[in-house]
Design an enzyme around this catalytic site. Structure first.
Site, PDB file in Angstrom:
ATOM      1  N   ASN A  14       0.862  -1.191   0.000  1.00 37.75           N
ATOM      2  CA  ASN A  14       0.000   0.000   0.000  1.00 37.75           C
ATOM      3  C   ASN A  14       0.898   1.241   0.000  1.00 37.75           C
ATOM      4  O   ASN A  14       1.389   1.652   1.037  1.00 37.75           O
ATOM      5  CB  ASN A  14      -0.907  -0.028   1.242  1.00 37.75           C
ATOM      6  CG  ASN A  14      -1.805   1.194   1.319  1.00 37.75           C
ATOM      7  OD1 ASN A  14      -1.969   1.911   0.329  1.00 37.75           O
ATOM      8  ND2 ASN A  14      -2.388   1.431   2.488  1.00 37.75           N
ATOM      9  N   TRP A  15       1.071   1.815  -1.182  1.00 41.07           N
ATOM     10  CA  TRP A  15       2.023   2.928  -1.313  1.00 41.07           C
ATOM     11  C   TRP A  15       1.459   4.259  -0.819  1.00 41.07           C
ATOM     12  O   TRP A  15       2.194   5.246  -0.736  1.00 41.07           O
ATOM     13  CB  TRP A  15       2.459   3.067  -2.774  1.00 41.07           C
ATOM     14  CG  TRP A  15       3.365   1.982  -3.256  1.00 41.07           C
ATOM     15  CD1 TRP A  15       3.902   0.973  -2.506  1.00 41.07           C
ATOM     16  CD2 TRP A  15       3.847   1.797  -4.585  1.00 41.07           C
ATOM     17  NE1 TRP A  15       4.688   0.173  -3.299  1.00 41.07           N
ATOM     18  CE2 TRP A  15       4.673   0.659  -4.586  1.00 41.07           C
ATOM     19  CE3 TRP A  15       3.660   2.482  -5.784  1.00 41.07           C
ATOM     20  CZ2 TRP A  15       5.317   0.194  -5.726  1.00 41.07           C
ATOM     21  CZ3 TRP A  15       4.297   2.025  -6.932  1.00 41.07           C
ATOM     22  CH2 TRP A  15       5.112   0.886  -6.899  1.00 41.07           C
ATOM     23  N   LYS A  16       0.139   4.309  -0.570  1.00 42.46           N
ATOM     24  CA  LYS A  16      -0.496   5.572  -0.131  1.00 42.46           C
ATOM     25  C   LYS A  16      -0.156   6.682  -1.139  1.00 42.46           C
ATOM     26  O   LYS A  16      -0.092   6.396  -2.329  1.00 42.46           O
ATOM     27  CB  LYS A  16      -0.085   5.900   1.305  1.00 42.46           C
ATOM     28  CG  LYS A  16      -0.266   4.675   2.210  1.00 42.46           C
ATOM     29  CD  LYS A  16      -0.098   4.926   3.660  1.00 42.46           C
ATOM     30  CE  LYS A  16      -0.275   3.609   4.419  1.00 42.46           C
ATOM     31  NZ  LYS A  16      -0.310   3.763   5.863  1.00 42.46           N
ATOM     32  N   HIS A  91      -9.882   1.929   4.286  1.00 37.05           N
ATOM     33  CA  HIS A  91      -8.649   2.128   5.057  1.00 37.05           C
ATOM     34  C   HIS A  91      -8.900   3.183   6.130  1.00 37.05           C
ATOM     35  O   HIS A  91      -9.596   4.173   5.889  1.00 37.05           O
ATOM     36  CB  HIS A  91      -7.510   2.550   4.125  1.00 37.05           C
ATOM     37  CG  HIS A  91      -6.176   2.474   4.792  1.00 37.05           C
ATOM     38  ND1 HIS A  91      -5.748   3.429   5.687  1.00 37.05           N
ATOM     39  CD2 HIS A  91      -5.195   1.545   4.730  1.00 37.05           C
ATOM     40  CE1 HIS A  91      -4.548   3.082   6.134  1.00 37.05           C
ATOM     41  NE2 HIS A  91      -4.193   1.947   5.573  1.00 37.05           N
ATOM     42  N   GLU A  93      -7.184   5.526   7.197  1.00 39.65           N
ATOM     43  CA  GLU A  93      -6.791   6.905   6.847  1.00 39.65           C
ATOM     44  C   GLU A  93      -7.910   7.601   6.087  1.00 39.65           C
ATOM     45  O   GLU A  93      -8.082   8.814   6.189  1.00 39.65           O
ATOM     46  CB  GLU A  93      -5.478   6.882   6.037  1.00 39.65           C
ATOM     47  CG  GLU A  93      -4.292   6.569   6.939  1.00 39.65           C
ATOM     48  CD  GLU A  93      -3.090   5.970   6.228  1.00 39.65           C
ATOM     49  OE1 GLU A  93      -3.084   5.922   4.983  1.00 39.65           O
ATOM     50  OE2 GLU A  93      -2.166   5.522   6.934  1.00 39.65           O
ATOM     51  N   GLU A 164      -6.381  -4.219  10.578  1.00 42.94           N
ATOM     52  CA  GLU A 164      -5.367  -3.186  10.765  1.00 42.94           C
ATOM     53  C   GLU A 164      -5.685  -2.367  12.012  1.00 42.94           C
ATOM     54  O   GLU A 164      -6.458  -1.393  11.937  1.00 42.94           O
ATOM     55  CB  GLU A 164      -5.364  -2.244   9.558  1.00 42.94           C
ATOM     56  CG  GLU A 164      -4.966  -2.891   8.263  1.00 42.94           C
ATOM     57  CD  GLU A 164      -4.221  -1.896   7.390  1.00 42.94           C
ATOM     58  OE1 GLU A 164      -3.095  -2.191   7.006  1.00 42.94           O
ATOM     59  OE2 GLU A 164      -4.756  -0.803   7.145  1.00 42.94           O
ATOM     60  N   GLY A 170       1.830   2.687  10.828  1.00 40.70           N
ATOM     61  CA  GLY A 170       2.854   3.718  10.668  1.00 40.70           C
ATOM     62  C   GLY A 170       3.504   4.165  11.967  1.00 40.70           C
ATOM     63  O   GLY A 170       4.146   5.207  12.024  1.00 40.70           O
ATOM     64  N   SER A 201       2.531  -1.608  10.689  1.00 40.66           N
ATOM     65  CA  SER A 201       3.958  -1.651  11.016  1.00 40.66           C
ATOM     66  C   SER A 201       4.612  -3.012  10.777  1.00 40.66           C
ATOM     67  O   SER A 201       5.473  -3.440  11.551  1.00 40.66           O
ATOM     68  CB  SER A 201       4.197  -1.196  12.459  1.00 40.66           C
ATOM     69  OG  SER A 201       3.842   0.172  12.606  1.00 40.66           O
ATOM     70  N   GLY A 222       2.513  -0.862   4.461  1.00 38.23           N
ATOM     71  CA  GLY A 222       2.656   0.516   4.022  1.00 38.23           C
ATOM     72  C   GLY A 222       4.118   0.888   3.885  1.00 38.23           C
ATOM     73  O   GLY A 222       4.769   0.624   2.865  1.00 38.23           O
ATOM     74  N   GLY A 223       4.686   1.487   4.946  1.00 45.84           N
ATOM     75  CA  GLY A 223       6.059   2.008   4.927  1.00 45.84           C
ATOM     76  C   GLY A 223       7.080   1.068   4.325  1.00 45.84           C
ATOM     77  O   GLY A 223       7.859   1.471   3.442  1.00 45.84           O
TER      78      GLY A 223
HETATM   79  P1  PGA Z   1       2.310   0.622   7.756  1.00 46.57           P
HETATM   80  O1  PGA Z   1       0.910   0.884   6.980  1.00 46.57           O
HETATM   81  O2  PGA Z   1       2.811  -0.701   7.278  1.00 46.57           O
HETATM   82  O3  PGA Z   1       3.176   1.770   7.342  1.00 46.57           O
HETATM   83  O4  PGA Z   1       1.991   0.620   9.197  1.00 46.57           O
HETATM   84  C1  PGA Z   1      -0.026  -0.132   6.851  1.00 46.57           C
HETATM   85  C2  PGA Z   1      -1.266   0.395   6.175  1.00 46.57           C
HETATM   86  O5  PGA Z   1      -1.666   1.524   6.446  1.00 46.57           O
HETATM   87  O6  PGA Z   1      -1.872  -0.278   5.340  1.00 46.57           O
END
Ligand code: PGA
Length: 241
Positions: A14-16, A91, A93, A164, A170, A201, A222-223
């Site tokens: 997930n590159w956001k 998600h 976010e 999640e 994050g 994470s 994500g990260g």
């Molecule tokens: P993260 O993000 O791995 O940076 O915690 C996960 C996500 O939001 O899907």
């Protein structure tokens, strides 16, 4: 015979709103083009990434339920025609920053399924609930999200659930295996044998612990998905299971 077949873990990158340019997106995609990987770039990079991947699959980070007069949206139908196979929906976010409520998420999940796009539905509790330490309350919260987000969906097995915990996204603080196992049990009890991912994470140091949880089919990352060396380490860890 069947019991000898190994299921490949699904790793969703997930590159956001990253990276900044198509050139970087294409470079990154080429580096993580492996079977079992699903790449979710921002909309402007979907087509460029699609052209360079051969083994990985393509996901959108969002989806809209209709073509037509909806300024700024991208429909499930358009995504399907572009070759998108998965869509991240709900998600945290988007729930938090864009007030995306369960009724909207439900429409998006339905539209994705109607267009043969596999929804990756994100659920999970926020930091307040986590801090309360009340596990049964957390499970009730997730149960309610599943009920509302999947309302009217006759075959939830077509949906992938990403658990999640919001406080773990994050932050570098990942969840405990005990707690994830309880959530997995709840999801299976409600939906049967759906695929369940863990997200929050995930990195090369903790991927092993999540991949080994019974009932976990992979991870939403994500990260660590933006650094191909880290992501590749997670890919090789996932192959042990
Ligand atoms: P993260 O993000 O791995 O940076 O915690 C996960 C996500 O939001 O899907």
């Amino acid at each position: 015979m069947l019991k000898f077949l190994k299921m490949i873990k699904l790793l969703v990158a997930n590159w956001k709103a990253n990276p900044e340019t198509l050139t970087e997106a294409v470079r990154l995609a080429k580096n993580i083009d492996y079977t079992g990987v699903v790449i979710a770039p921002p909309f402007p990079f979907l087509d460029g990434v699609r052209k360079v991947i051969h083994k990985a699959k393509l996901a959108a980070q969002n989806v809209f339920w209709s073509d037509g007069p909806y300024t700024g949206e991208v429909s499930a139908n358009q995504l399907k025609k572009l070759g998108v196979r998965y869509a991240i929906i709900g998600h945290s976010e988007r729930r938090r920053n864009l007030n995306e409520i369960d009724a909207i998420i439900n429409k998006k999940v339905t539209a994705a399924l109607n267009n043969s796009i596999k929804p990756i539905l994100c659920v999970g509790e926020g930091p307040e609930l986590h801090k309360s330490g009340d596990h049964s309350k957390v499970l009730r919260f997730i149960d309610n999200q599943l009920k509302l987000d999947l309302h009217g969906i006759r075959n939830p097995r077509g949906v992938i659930i990403a658990y999640e915990p919001i406080w773990a996204i994050g932050t570098g603080n990942s969840d405990s295996t005990e707690h994830v196992s309880k959530v997995v049990a709840l999801i299976k009890e409600r939906l049967g044998s759906v695929s369940i991912l863990y997200g929050g994470s995930v990195n090369p140091n903790n991927a092993d612990k999540f991949m080994s949880i019974a009932g976990i089919s992979g991870a939403l990352i994500g990260g660590a998905s933006l650094k191909s060396s880290e992501f590749k380490k997670i890919i090789s860890i996932s192959k042990r299971y």
